[in-house]
Structures are given as C-alpha cells and as structure tokens.
Design a protein around this motif. Structure first.
Motif, PDB file in Angstrom:
ATOM      1  N   VAL A 215      76.159  74.373  49.507  1.00 31.01           N
ATOM      2  CA  VAL A 215      75.422  75.624  49.692  1.00 31.01           C
ATOM      3  C   VAL A 215      74.980  75.694  51.147  1.00 31.01           C
ATOM      4  O   VAL A 215      74.737  74.672  51.782  1.00 31.01           O
ATOM      5  CB  VAL A 215      74.195  75.710  48.753  1.00 31.01           C
ATOM      6  CG1 VAL A 215      74.628  75.884  47.308  1.00 31.01           C
ATOM      7  CG2 VAL A 215      73.308  74.474  48.875  1.00 31.01           C
ATOM      8  N   VAL A 216      74.879  76.909  51.674  1.00 30.88           N
ATOM      9  CA  VAL A 216      74.539  77.115  53.083  1.00 30.88           C
ATOM     10  C   VAL A 216      73.285  77.951  53.182  1.00 30.88           C
ATOM     11  O   VAL A 216      73.195  79.029  52.584  1.00 30.88           O
ATOM     12  CB  VAL A 216      75.688  77.797  53.844  1.00 30.88           C
ATOM     13  CG1 VAL A 216      75.345  77.906  55.333  1.00 30.88           C
ATOM     14  CG2 VAL A 216      76.988  77.046  53.653  1.00 30.88           C
ATOM     15  N   CYS A 217      72.288  77.461  53.928  1.00 30.00           N
ATOM     16  CA  CYS A 217      71.027  78.187  54.124  1.00 30.00           C
ATOM     17  C   CYS A 217      71.188  79.219  55.237  1.00 30.00           C
ATOM     18  O   CYS A 217      72.142  79.158  56.033  1.00 30.00           O
ATOM     19  CB  CYS A 217      69.912  77.192  54.458  1.00 30.00           C
ATOM     20  SG  CYS A 217      68.280  77.937  54.620  1.00 30.00           S
ATOM     21  N   VAL A 218      70.232  80.146  55.325  1.00 30.47           N
ATOM     22  CA  VAL A 218      70.279  81.153  56.386  1.00 30.47           C
ATOM     23  C   VAL A 218      70.077  80.519  57.763  1.00 30.47           C
ATOM     24  O   VAL A 218      70.431  81.114  58.783  1.00 30.47           O
ATOM     25  CB  VAL A 218      69.217  82.248  56.150  1.00 30.47           C
ATOM     26  CG1 VAL A 218      69.519  83.046  54.907  1.00 30.47           C
ATOM     27  CG2 VAL A 218      67.824  81.639  56.070  1.00 30.47           C
ATOM     28  N   CYS A 219      69.505  79.299  57.796  1.00 28.19           N
ATOM     29  CA  CYS A 219      69.314  78.591  59.074  1.00 28.19           C
ATOM     30  C   CYS A 219      70.594  77.890  59.516  1.00 28.19           C
ATOM     31  O   CYS A 219      70.650  77.339  60.615  1.00 28.19           O
ATOM     32  CB  CYS A 219      68.180  77.574  58.957  1.00 28.19           C
ATOM     33  SG  CYS A 219      68.554  76.163  57.875  1.00 28.19           S
ATOM     34  N   GLY A 220      71.623  77.892  58.658  1.00 28.90           N
ATOM     35  CA  GLY A 220      72.887  77.269  58.999  1.00 28.90           C
ATOM     36  C   GLY A 220      73.094  75.888  58.398  1.00 28.90           C
ATOM     37  O   GLY A 220      74.183  75.330  58.481  1.00 28.90           O
ATOM     38  N   LYS A 221      72.050  75.319  57.795  1.00 34.79           N
ATOM     39  CA  LYS A 221      72.154  73.977  57.207  1.00 34.79           C
ATOM     40  C   LYS A 221      73.001  74.018  55.945  1.00 34.79           C
ATOM     41  O   LYS A 221      72.768  74.835  55.045  1.00 34.79           O
ATOM     42  CB  LYS A 221      70.748  73.455  56.874  1.00 34.79           C
ATOM     43  CG  LYS A 221      70.717  72.058  56.282  1.00 34.79           C
ATOM     44  CD  LYS A 221      71.124  71.002  57.294  1.00 34.79           C
ATOM     45  CE  LYS A 221      70.944  69.584  56.736  1.00 34.79           C
ATOM     46  NZ  LYS A 221      71.367  68.554  57.694  1.00 34.79           N
ATOM     47  N   GLN A 222      73.982  73.122  55.862  1.00 31.93           N
ATOM     48  CA  GLN A 222      74.866  73.044  54.701  1.00 31.93           C
ATOM     49  C   GLN A 222      74.630  71.728  53.975  1.00 31.93           C
ATOM     50  O   GLN A 222      74.673  70.659  54.579  1.00 31.93           O
ATOM     51  CB  GLN A 222      76.331  73.147  55.116  1.00 31.93           C
ATOM     52  CG  GLN A 222      77.299  73.199  53.933  1.00 31.93           C
ATOM     53  CD  GLN A 222      78.752  73.342  54.371  1.00 31.93           C
ATOM     54  OE1 GLN A 222      79.125  72.832  55.415  1.00 31.93           O
ATOM     55  NE2 GLN A 222      79.551  74.030  53.580  1.00 31.93           N
ATOM     56  N   ILE A 223      74.344  71.814  52.670  1.00 27.83           N
ATOM     57  CA  ILE A 223      74.078  70.610  51.877  1.00 27.83           C
ATOM     58  C   ILE A 223      74.813  70.699  50.549  1.00 27.83           C
ATOM     59  O   ILE A 223      75.359  71.744  50.187  1.00 27.83           O
ATOM     60  CB  ILE A 223      72.569  70.421  51.601  1.00 27.83           C
ATOM     61  CG1 ILE A 223      72.049  71.554  50.700  1.00 27.83           C
ATOM     62  CG2 ILE A 223      71.777  70.338  52.878  1.00 27.83           C
ATOM     63  CD1 ILE A 223      70.664  71.304  50.131  1.00 27.83           C
ATOM     64  N   CYS A 224      74.820  69.582  49.833  1.00 28.36           N
ATOM     65  CA  CYS A 224      75.310  69.556  48.453  1.00 28.36           C
ATOM     66  C   CYS A 224      74.113  69.821  47.548  1.00 28.36           C
ATOM     67  O   CYS A 224      73.108  69.105  47.621  1.00 28.36           O
ATOM     68  CB  CYS A 224      75.929  68.197  48.134  1.00 28.36           C
ATOM     69  SG  CYS A 224      76.213  67.909  46.365  1.00 28.36           S
ATOM     70  N   PHE A 225      74.176  70.834  46.690  1.00 28.89           N
ATOM     71  CA  PHE A 225      73.023  71.148  45.846  1.00 28.89           C
ATOM     72  C   PHE A 225      72.763  70.039  44.831  1.00 28.89           C
ATOM     73  O   PHE A 225      71.615  69.799  44.444  1.00 28.89           O
ATOM     74  CB  PHE A 225      73.235  72.470  45.104  1.00 28.89           C
ATOM     75  CG  PHE A 225      72.019  72.908  44.343  1.00 28.89           C
ATOM     76  CD1 PHE A 225      71.019  73.638  44.961  1.00 28.89           C
ATOM     77  CD2 PHE A 225      71.843  72.559  43.002  1.00 28.89           C
ATOM     78  CE1 PHE A 225      69.874  74.010  44.272  1.00 28.89           C
ATOM     79  CE2 PHE A 225      70.712  72.927  42.300  1.00 28.89           C
ATOM     80  CZ  PHE A 225      69.720  73.656  42.939  1.00 28.89           C
ATOM     81  N   GLY A 226      73.786  69.341  44.415  1.00 26.55           N
ATOM     82  CA  GLY A 226      73.624  68.318  43.391  1.00 26.55           C
ATOM     83  C   GLY A 226      72.696  67.185  43.803  1.00 26.55           C
ATOM     84  O   GLY A 226      71.837  66.765  43.030  1.00 26.55           O
ATOM     85  N   CYS A 227      72.854  66.689  45.050  1.00 25.93           N
ATOM     86  CA  CYS A 227      72.065  65.534  45.492  1.00 25.93           C
ATOM     87  C   CYS A 227      71.152  65.829  46.666  1.00 25.93           C
ATOM     88  O   CYS A 227      70.283  65.023  46.998  1.00 25.93           O
ATOM     89  CB  CYS A 227      72.989  64.369  45.839  1.00 25.93           C
ATOM     90  SG  CYS A 227      74.112  64.724  47.218  1.00 25.93           S
TER      91      CYS A 227
END
Length: 377
Positions: A215-227
């Motif tokens: 998932v990608v935040c509006v700030c540009g940070k991309q993470i895995c939602f699961g962990c």
C-alpha cells in the motif's frame, strides 16, 4: 498534511482495495462506534468511550457484555461508577458537599484551597486542580497512558473519562498528545487499520481484509499492510521475519560479516535448541540460557550433563562413532550458517546500493527543482 476529497477515494494495488485516512477521518470512525452503542443503550458518550477502550473498540464484544445481565459488575471491573450505584465519600458518612467545604487536597494537603478549586470523580476522592493537572500530565506525557487513567487515590480504580481529562488539562501540547494517543489506541486495536510508519506522517491505511499487499501513502511511503514493513515482494511476511531475526544481533541491529565470522569461530550451539552459546568461564558444565530450553550439557563433548555422573572424564576419550555423528551435525549447522552468510552479503550489498540510489535521486530532484525555479520553467 491534509488529504483532499479526491485523494480519499479508494486506492487499488493489484486489485487490493484500501484507503488512506487522515486523523479527522479516523476520529469520525471512532465517533461512529460510540454512536452505534449509543443507539442501543442509554449511556453517556464518555462512558461508552471508556467501555470501548477496555474492549479494544470491539463493538460486538461490548454489546454482548452489556446485555449479559451483569452490567453493574462490568462497570465495577472497568472502573466506572454507575448512576444507580450509591455513592460514598472518603470516610463513608459525610456528604460530598461537606468534603468540599473542608477545602483540603488529599495529595498536597494544602488547607487554603478554595472549594471550587477541588475536583473529584464519582468515587468522591478530592484533589486540587493543580495536583490533578500534574498527575494527568505525567500519565500522558511520560507514561503514554490513556487507555485507563484511574483516580490518583492509591486503592481507587475509578477511571477518568475523556471529558474530565480535557476539562482539567489546559496545555495544548498535552491535550494534543492525549488526543493522538486516543486515536492511536483505536488504530492499533483495529486489525483493518495501520499507521503509515513515516515519522512525520499522520495518515493511516484502511483495508477491507487484512492481507499482505503493498500500500502507498499520500506521503509516498510504500509498505506491506500485512506486517507493516517496507514492501518486500515477492517474499512473504513470515520469511521476512525469519530473515530479520537471523540477520540481527542481540540488540536488534544488523550484524556485519566480521561478527558472523567471530560467531562461527568462537561459539558452539546448544545440542537441544541450537541457540548460539559463548563460554565465559572455566567450568565445562554449561546451561543453556534460552528461556524455553535450560538444557545442561558438557562444553567439551556436547553430551547431556546428566550422562556424565561418575564417568565425567569419559568425554576426554576419543570415540569414533560419536565423533563422526558430532562432526556431521556440526558440519550441517555450519553449512547452513555459511549459506546464510552467502546470501546475507549479497543482500547487504543490494541494500547499500539502493540507499546510494535514493540519495542520488534526492540530489537530482533538488537540483532539477532549483533549475526550474531559477529559469522559471
């Protein structure tokens, strides 16, 4: 950072639907939970909020407990004084009004306090507003405790609700942190919500089902939602956790190649749980310090200590079959470690390269922005 209506629309990442929520939108969800309970049972918003915090904002579980026929016991366990509960004062026979008339704070014991400067919960333990403010400020700023702040009296378990906290706290910094901690308790309790991990970002991801998707935040940070870690496709969350544990030292920091080689040379593994052990004394009677193991063995031969008994020095005699078995076992373990080091070295090289590339990207972006501003492009 604010989020426009256009940005609040559902986002899609490989058919995975999610939204990026602002603090205001999260608080609206919290208010919705309170109104849902309020529509079913007549309780104040402050009481419902306290109940929801206790049940980790699980409205279904709260409703089940409210209608199980023992509401008074539920309130007592949580620290809520019911309106139907007969109130008593600190000494059990004086009225609350007479206690206020005494104008004595039971924390600082100042006796020149005006009656309107005393404050007490439904338990009738009275303290001056100054002591209340100091107590609540410490709980919020130092301890980060907002789930169930109780009355300052030592043996009292009555909970201070949100309205009372905001009534007593006037410092905007403390109020802001209290509101943020409240919101954080809601997000952390909801398996379908997760904060963006970027330190200066105040957005959260909202999903329909908890899955390991980027998932990608509006700030540009991309993470895995699961962990919640940085996007790690194509490997799964469990494999990433195992890798992180294996590549981290005792303080959680990444180990380097020299450290790994030192471990190979100077340590042995517990014969039972395979925990790495360093010998720091002269006695060969070793006890594994792993909480789940506590296995006792001989450092010389790695056999169980219980087998030594009166034949302690037998481990100093060479035994072909035992030596072969032990060598095979150690060889297999060391092979695994060498294999790990092979991939770990390449992982760290790629990670370092990525960091350099990000630095280069940042530098180039800054220069491009500067040129555009300079030449009005």
């Amino acid at each position: 950072m604010s989020l426009s209506t256009e940005e609040a629309k559902p986002r899609f990442a490989q058919e995975f639907v999610y939204k990026v929520l602002t603090i205001d939108e999260i608080q609206k969800q919290m208010h919705g939970c309170i109104e849902e309970i309020k529509a079913v049972i007549q309780l104040s918003s402050a009481t419902i909020r306290t109940l929801l915090k206790h049940f980790k904002w699980d409205t279904q579980k709260l409703l089940e407990r409210l209608f199980d026929g023992n509401q008074e016991q539920l309130f007592a366990d949580i620290g809520i004084v019911s309106n139907r509960t007969e109130r008593t004062t600190p000494n059990g026979n004086e009225s609350k009004r007479r206690c206020y008339a005494k104008s004595v704070c039971f924390i600082c014991y100042s006796d020149d306090i005006k009656p309107h400067d005393l404050f007490g919960l439904d338990c009738d333990h009275l303290f001056c507003t100054h002591c209340w403010t100091q107590y609540l400020t410490t709980k919020i700023m130092s301890e980060g405790d907002v789930m169930a702040i109780t009355c300052p009296d030592t043996d009292c378990k009555v909970v201070v609700d949100e309205e009372q906290v905001l009534q007593l706290i006037t410092d905007e910094t403390v109020r802001a942190k209290y509101q943020r901690l409240n919101t954080d308790s809601y997000v952390s309790s909801n398996r379908l919500l997760r904060w963006c991990p970027r330190p200066d970002c105040l957005h959260a991801f909202s999903v329909q089902t908890k899955e390991a998707h980027p998932v990608v935040c509006v700030c540009g940070k991309q993470i895995c939602f699961g962990c919640g870690e940085d996007n790690h496709e194509p490997i799964g969350c469990q494999l990433l956790r195992e890798w992180s544990v294996k590549s981290a030292g005792s303080n959680g920091e990444m180990i380097d190649g020299k450290t790994a080689n030192w471990i190979i040379t100077n340590t042995k593994e517990c014969p039972k749980c395979r925990t790495t052990i360093e010998k720091n004394g002269g006695c060969n009677h070793m006890t594994c310090r792993s909480v789940k193991c506590k296995y006792e063995f001989c450092w010389v031969c790695l056999d169980g200590w219980s087998t030594h008994g009166t034949s302690y020095y037998n481990c100093n005699k060479y035994n072909d079959s035992k030596a072969k078995d032990r060598k095979d076992s150690v060889s297999e373990t060391r092979k695994c470690l060498e294999r790990f080091m092979f991939y770990w070295t390449r992982f760290m090289n790629h990670k370092q390269s990525l960091q350099f590339e990000n630095e280069l990207k940042s530098t180039v972006t800054t220069k491009m922005t500067h040129m555009q501003d300079r030449y009005h492009m």
